[in-house]
Write a protein that holds these residues in place. Structure first.
Motif, PDB file in Angstrom:
ATOM      1  N   GLU A 238       0.841  -1.209   0.000  1.00 39.64           N
ATOM      2  CA  GLU A 238       0.000   0.000   0.000  1.00 39.64           C
ATOM      3  C   GLU A 238       0.872   1.253   0.000  1.00 39.64           C
ATOM      4  N   GLU A 239       1.893   1.219   0.859  1.00 42.90           N
ATOM      5  CA  GLU A 239       2.759   2.385   1.003  1.00 42.90           C
ATOM      6  C   GLU A 239       3.559   2.585  -0.287  1.00 42.90           C
ATOM      7  N   LEU A 240       4.082   1.486  -0.824  1.00 41.89           N
ATOM      8  CA  LEU A 240       4.834   1.562  -2.078  1.00 41.89           C
ATOM      9  C   LEU A 240       3.958   2.132  -3.204  1.00 41.89           C
ATOM     10  N   PHE A 241       2.701   1.687  -3.263  1.00 39.58           N
ATOM     11  CA  PHE A 241       1.835   2.155  -4.344  1.00 39.58           C
ATOM     12  C   PHE A 241       1.429   3.613  -4.190  1.00 39.58           C
ATOM     13  N   GLY A 242       1.344   4.077  -2.963  1.00 40.09           N
ATOM     14  CA  GLY A 242       1.130   5.519  -2.756  1.00 40.09           C
ATOM     15  C   GLY A 242       2.286   6.298  -3.376  1.00 40.09           C
ATOM     16  N   ALA A 243       3.519   5.861  -3.100  1.00 42.17           N
ATOM     17  CA  ALA A 243       4.712   6.527  -3.645  1.00 42.17           C
ATOM     18  C   ALA A 243       4.784   6.379  -5.167  1.00 42.17           C
TER      19      ALA A 243
ATOM     20  N   MET B  41      -6.226   0.348  -9.406  1.00 43.04           N
ATOM     21  CA  MET B  41      -5.842   1.137  -8.228  1.00 43.04           C
ATOM     22  C   MET B  41      -6.951   2.109  -7.868  1.00 43.04           C
ATOM     23  N   ARG B  42      -7.554   2.689  -8.898  1.00 44.60           N
ATOM     24  CA  ARG B  42      -8.588   3.678  -8.644  1.00 44.60           C
ATOM     25  C   ARG B  42      -9.812   3.039  -8.011  1.00 44.60           C
ATOM     26  N   SER B  43     -10.131   1.812  -8.472  1.00 43.86           N
ATOM     27  CA  SER B  43     -11.310   1.147  -7.898  1.00 43.86           C
ATOM     28  C   SER B  43     -11.074   0.797  -6.433  1.00 43.86           C
ATOM     29  N   GLN B  44      -9.790   0.803  -6.030  1.00 39.20           N
ATOM     30  CA  GLN B  44      -9.481   0.503  -4.625  1.00 39.20           C
ATOM     31  C   GLN B  44      -9.025   1.748  -3.857  1.00 39.20           C
ATOM     32  N   ALA B  45      -9.192   2.906  -4.501  1.00 42.86           N
ATOM     33  CA  ALA B  45      -8.702   4.149  -3.893  1.00 42.86           C
ATOM     34  C   ALA B  45      -9.408   4.489  -2.581  1.00 42.86           C
ATOM     35  N   GLN B  46     -10.627   3.994  -2.413  1.00 41.60           N
ATOM     36  CA  GLN B  46     -11.338   4.350  -1.178  1.00 41.60           C
ATOM     37  C   GLN B  46     -10.674   3.757   0.063  1.00 41.60           C
ATOM     38  N   HIS B  47      -9.801   2.762  -0.126  1.00 40.22           N
ATOM     39  CA  HIS B  47      -9.098   2.152   1.015  1.00 40.22           C
ATOM     40  C   HIS B  47      -7.765   2.832   1.294  1.00 40.22           C
TER      41      HIS B  47
ATOM     42  N   GLN C 281      -5.842   6.463   1.390  1.00 39.17           N
ATOM     43  CA  GLN C 281      -5.926   7.928   1.362  1.00 39.17           C
ATOM     44  C   GLN C 281      -4.903   8.543   0.412  1.00 39.17           C
ATOM     45  N   LYS C 282      -3.677   8.007   0.428  1.00 32.75           N
ATOM     46  CA  LYS C 282      -2.617   8.600  -0.391  1.00 32.75           C
ATOM     47  C   LYS C 282      -2.900   8.382  -1.891  1.00 32.75           C
ATOM     48  N   VAL C 283      -3.379   7.191  -2.209  1.00 29.89           N
ATOM     49  CA  VAL C 283      -3.739   6.896  -3.597  1.00 29.89           C
ATOM     50  C   VAL C 283      -4.867   7.829  -4.052  1.00 29.89           C
ATOM     51  N   ARG C 284      -5.863   8.006  -3.188  1.00 32.59           N
ATOM     52  CA  ARG C 284      -6.990   8.877  -3.534  1.00 32.59           C
ATOM     53  C   ARG C 284      -6.515  10.309  -3.782  1.00 32.59           C
ATOM     54  N   GLU C 285      -5.623  10.773  -2.918  1.00 33.38           N
ATOM     55  CA  GLU C 285      -5.094  12.139  -3.085  1.00 33.38           C
ATOM     56  C   GLU C 285      -4.356  12.298  -4.409  1.00 33.38           C
ATOM     57  N   GLN C 286      -3.613  11.274  -4.810  1.00 32.60           N
ATOM     58  CA  GLN C 286      -2.867  11.379  -6.071  1.00 32.60           C
ATOM     59  C   GLN C 286      -3.810  11.370  -7.274  1.00 32.60           C
ATOM     60  N   PHE C 287      -4.893  10.591  -7.181  1.00 32.49           N
ATOM     61  CA  PHE C 287      -5.870  10.626  -8.277  1.00 32.49           C
ATOM     62  C   PHE C 287      -6.520  12.006  -8.363  1.00 32.49           C
ATOM     63  N   ARG C 288      -6.835  12.574  -7.217  1.00 31.15           N
ATOM     64  CA  ARG C 288      -7.388  13.942  -7.222  1.00 31.15           C
ATOM     65  C   ARG C 288      -6.391  14.920  -7.817  1.00 31.15           C
ATOM     66  N   ARG C 289      -5.117  14.734  -7.452  1.00 29.42           N
ATOM     67  CA  ARG C 289      -4.091  15.653  -7.947  1.00 29.42           C
ATOM     68  C   ARG C 289      -3.960  15.548  -9.478  1.00 29.42           C
TER      69      ARG C 289
ATOM     70  N   ARG D 102     -19.269   9.139 -13.266  1.00 27.41           N
ATOM     71  CA  ARG D 102     -19.694   8.305 -12.138  1.00 27.41           C
ATOM     72  C   ARG D 102     -18.490   7.559 -11.551  1.00 27.41           C
ATOM     73  N   ALA D 103     -17.646   7.019 -12.435  1.00 28.87           N
ATOM     74  CA  ALA D 103     -16.452   6.301 -11.966  1.00 28.87           C
ATOM     75  C   ALA D 103     -15.577   7.236 -11.128  1.00 28.87           C
ATOM     76  N   ARG D 104     -15.404   8.446 -11.635  1.00 32.88           N
ATOM     77  CA  ARG D 104     -14.612   9.448 -10.918  1.00 32.88           C
ATOM     78  C   ARG D 104     -15.224   9.758  -9.553  1.00 32.88           C
ATOM     79  N   GLN D 105     -16.552   9.925  -9.553  1.00 38.38           N
ATOM     80  CA  GLN D 105     -17.204  10.290  -8.293  1.00 38.38           C
ATOM     81  C   GLN D 105     -17.137   9.178  -7.256  1.00 38.38           C
ATOM     82  N   VAL D 106     -17.393   7.949  -7.642  1.00 38.28           N
ATOM     83  CA  VAL D 106     -17.388   6.881  -6.632  1.00 38.28           C
ATOM     84  C   VAL D 106     -15.979   6.561  -6.144  1.00 38.28           C
ATOM     85  N   THR D 107     -14.964   6.803  -6.973  1.00 40.70           N
ATOM     86  CA  THR D 107     -13.614   6.443  -6.528  1.00 40.70           C
ATOM     87  C   THR D 107     -12.966   7.515  -5.677  1.00 40.70           C
TER      88      THR D 107
END
Lengths: 201, 201
Positions: free
Chosen positions: A52-57, A110-116, A118-126, B169-174
């Motif tokens: 998880e940590e590696l994938f955040g980086a 990775m995106r489908s698992q971004a809800q688990h 936080q760091k991955v989610r932040e990078q997708f937002r970025r 939708r994919a963007r919003q749920v992830t």
């Protein structure tokens, strides 16, 4: 020798890239990554304790590369229309681009698992913000140059361009229909240029 | 008692739905599904030998439900504009819709792994075709009624609507940004109605 930690980290990111393209995100293991890494496995674990940590980086590294790419993408293209067209078409993935296809499949996982994570989610937002900001700038430059309707909402159009092409690319890489994303790009650009009172070519 | 196999299959699909919403697609096991199923685990294995095979059947079941839903969606809505608006907005997922959010996350995971499973890939193609055909019909009905520009390419616009809202939708749920998909829907509809020479309201 002061660059050594940075070199090691870069080698880890490259090994992660190779491993994830081969195995996908759900199935890839730290061992698979170590197998692509020509230094010791203990050095990998010293730098990153968990997958998880590696994938955040790793994702942060990809988004850094993406940010650089965004700056270069329309370099040398002068007309605002062509710049926007270039940008939108960049999201299409050709059938011969197997490594890029594998990467986007892994990013979807990775995106489908971004809800688990936080760091991955932040990078997708970025990455989303970076892409939207880049398109917004292109449209505003076209407005300033008198090529595009100055009353159009550049940020809303940028969001539409980004999400449409992101969706089209996801659709294309998952069900493997050649030409899907470029068809979508054509229709999108037609409507965007119409809205911007700009000629399509 | 001739309905028994169909009842059992339906119970398995419901158990799969519950289990996949709880655990996600990557992590869910046959045991998790058996835990949601009030009949015997051996009956589950008798019907579906592997997780891959079960998920092919599960997705087919979901797409069957989707097909029925598509027929009902704009029932009772008369104006072509409102019908299209209703359809596009159906893709937005509210923050309170936790089960629907979980399902779409699981579907994204399945989609990112669709390249390994022919049956899954076929069902994603089928749901895409169904949605695009339904939107194409809405636009053609609006053209026939004189509400929409008859020269517009209904199929290309339908593809754009589908892929944009699927991506939104994919963007919003992830990344869990409330309102993202409805912002995109607004911009999309504005451009679509403009292209169709139709008033936005």
């Amino acid at each position: 020798m002061t660059d050594e930690p940075a070199d090691t980290e870069l080698a880890i990111m490259e090994a992660t890239f190779e491993a994830v393209c081969k195995h996908g995100y759900a199935d890839v293991t730290m061992q698979d990554i170590a197998d692509e890494f020509d230094k010791s496995k203990s050095l990998l674990h010293y730098h990153h304790h968990t997958k998880e940590e590696l994938f955040g980086a790793f994702l942060e590294h990809l988004v850094d590369q993406y940010e650089e790419k965004l700056d270069d993408l329309v370099e040398g293209v002068d007309s605002p229309n062509e710049r926007l067209r270039e940008f939108v078409n960049w999201f299409t993935v050709g059938p011969e681009e197997t490594e890029r296809t594998s990467l986007h499949l892994a990013l979807l996982e990775m995106r489908s698992q971004a809800q688990h994570n936080q760091k991955v989610r932040e990078q997708f937002r970025r990455s989303d913000s970076l892409a939207r900001a880049a398109i917004t700038t292109l449209i505003k430059e076209g407005q300033a140059a008198g090529s595009f309707n100055p009353d159009a909402d550049a940020a809303a159009l940028a969001q539409l361009c980004f999400v449409t092409m992101d969706g089209a690319r996801a659709r294309q890489v998952t069900v493997d229909e050649t030409g899907y994303a470029s068809e979508v790009a054509e229709t999108l650009l037609e409507l965007i240029f119409e809205h911007l009172d700009a000629p399509g070519e």
